[in-house]
Design an enzyme around this catalytic site. Sequence first.
Site, PDB file in Angstrom:
ATOM      1  N   SER A  99      44.018 -24.264  -4.625  1.00 15.01           N
ATOM      2  CA  SER A  99      45.545 -24.580  -5.183  1.00 15.01           C
ATOM      3  C   SER A  99      46.499 -23.719  -4.523  1.00 15.01           C
ATOM      4  O   SER A  99      46.591 -23.198  -3.409  1.00 15.01           O
ATOM      5  CB  SER A  99      45.258 -23.614  -6.800  1.00 15.01           C
ATOM      6  OG  SER A  99      45.135 -24.439  -8.082  1.00 15.01           O
ATOM      7  N   CYS A 100      47.636 -24.548  -4.628  1.00 16.59           N
ATOM      8  CA  CYS A 100      48.920 -24.602  -4.036  1.00 16.59           C
ATOM      9  C   CYS A 100      48.819 -22.490  -3.452  1.00 16.59           C
ATOM     10  O   CYS A 100      49.184 -21.869  -5.074  1.00 16.59           O
ATOM     11  CB  CYS A 100      49.907 -24.892  -4.767  1.00 16.59           C
ATOM     12  SG  CYS A 100      51.412 -23.921  -4.139  1.00 16.59           S
ATOM     13  N   PRO A 101      48.796 -21.760  -2.696  1.00 16.72           N
ATOM     14  CA  PRO A 101      49.783 -23.016  -1.924  1.00 16.72           C
ATOM     15  C   PRO A 101      48.655 -22.880  -0.553  1.00 16.72           C
ATOM     16  O   PRO A 101      49.662 -23.340   0.240  1.00 16.72           O
ATOM     17  CB  PRO A 101      51.165 -21.898  -1.490  1.00 16.72           C
ATOM     18  CG  PRO A 101      50.216 -20.616  -1.069  1.00 16.72           C
ATOM     19  CD  PRO A 101      49.664 -20.646  -2.694  1.00 16.72           C
ATOM     20  N   LEU A 102      47.417 -23.157  -0.559  1.00 11.19           N
ATOM     21  CA  LEU A 102      46.828 -22.559   0.237  1.00 11.19           C
ATOM     22  C   LEU A 102      46.434 -24.107   0.937  1.00 11.19           C
ATOM     23  O   LEU A 102      46.125 -23.588   1.726  1.00 11.19           O
ATOM     24  CB  LEU A 102      45.147 -22.101  -0.516  1.00 11.19           C
ATOM     25  CG  LEU A 102      44.750 -20.672  -0.759  1.00 11.19           C
ATOM     26  CD1 LEU A 102      43.904 -20.636  -1.227  1.00 11.19           C
ATOM     27  CD2 LEU A 102      45.812 -19.828   0.402  1.00 11.19           C
ATOM     28  N   ASP A 123      43.931 -30.911  -5.351  1.00  9.84           N
ATOM     29  CA  ASP A 123      45.147 -30.608  -5.030  1.00  9.84           C
ATOM     30  C   ASP A 123      45.948 -32.182  -6.607  1.00  9.84           C
ATOM     31  O   ASP A 123      46.657 -31.828  -4.214  1.00  9.84           O
ATOM     32  CB  ASP A 123      45.510 -29.007  -4.709  1.00  9.84           C
ATOM     33  CG  ASP A 123      47.006 -28.389  -5.346  1.00  9.84           C
ATOM     34  OD1 ASP A 123      47.182 -29.476  -7.012  1.00  9.84           O
ATOM     35  OD2 ASP A 123      47.874 -28.053  -4.865  1.00  9.84           O
TER      36      ASP A 123
END
Lengths: 155, 75
Positions: B13-16, B40
């Site tokens: 998920s954000c920000p990965l 995502d």
Amino acid sequence: MAKKMAIIATKGTLDMAYPPFILASTAAALGYDVQVFFTFYGLQLLRKDLSNVMISPLANPAMPMPIPMPVMVQMLPGMESMATMMMKQKLKKHGVASLTELRELCLEADVKFIACQMTVDLFEFDKSEFIENVEYGGASTFLGFAGDTDICLFI
Amino acid sequence: MKFDKEFDASGMSCPLPIVKTKKSLTDMASGQVLKVISTDSGSVKDMQAFADQTGNTLVSTAEEGGKYVFFMKKK
């Protein structure tokens, strides 16, 4: 010249720990020069061990709960640990990075962390409990960078 | 499409997806293409925004069976 972003991180709960690390790591990935100033409860986010960073359902009516929970119940011993455990499980299930991982990504991307010396003294924190990649300074140290930024956030 | 490196951000998920896309690009040469796979849905807009702000080129975006596939050409 690279854009700049400054963040003042003042909260030390699990929910409020995410925004500074998410924004700092992302901005760094976008090429920003980033500094985060940790003050008051935000200093907890600089501890080597972040396992005590918790979330409380108490006085947090917006927190989604699986079942409605009266305030009287939220006050009971162990509720904070339970809420924290549930939140961590939820974060993991949705592939959200842990705070430790996000903080590591920030450091890898050269985000600069500054700890507020005054609050460190005020709370009598032991610097040896903090990670090593931290500089210690005051408001004017931070403003020297913040005065020249494109984005400046107080979290 | 031909690509030089692949980064699978499935499950992240954000920000990965963005932060690790940037990391994946680091050791690539200018003009090389990185394939990114993500689950995502937020990364569709984020990947374009990343390209716009970093000068890398988002060559294409596609959805294949619930996954998003991006081809990013390094600046």
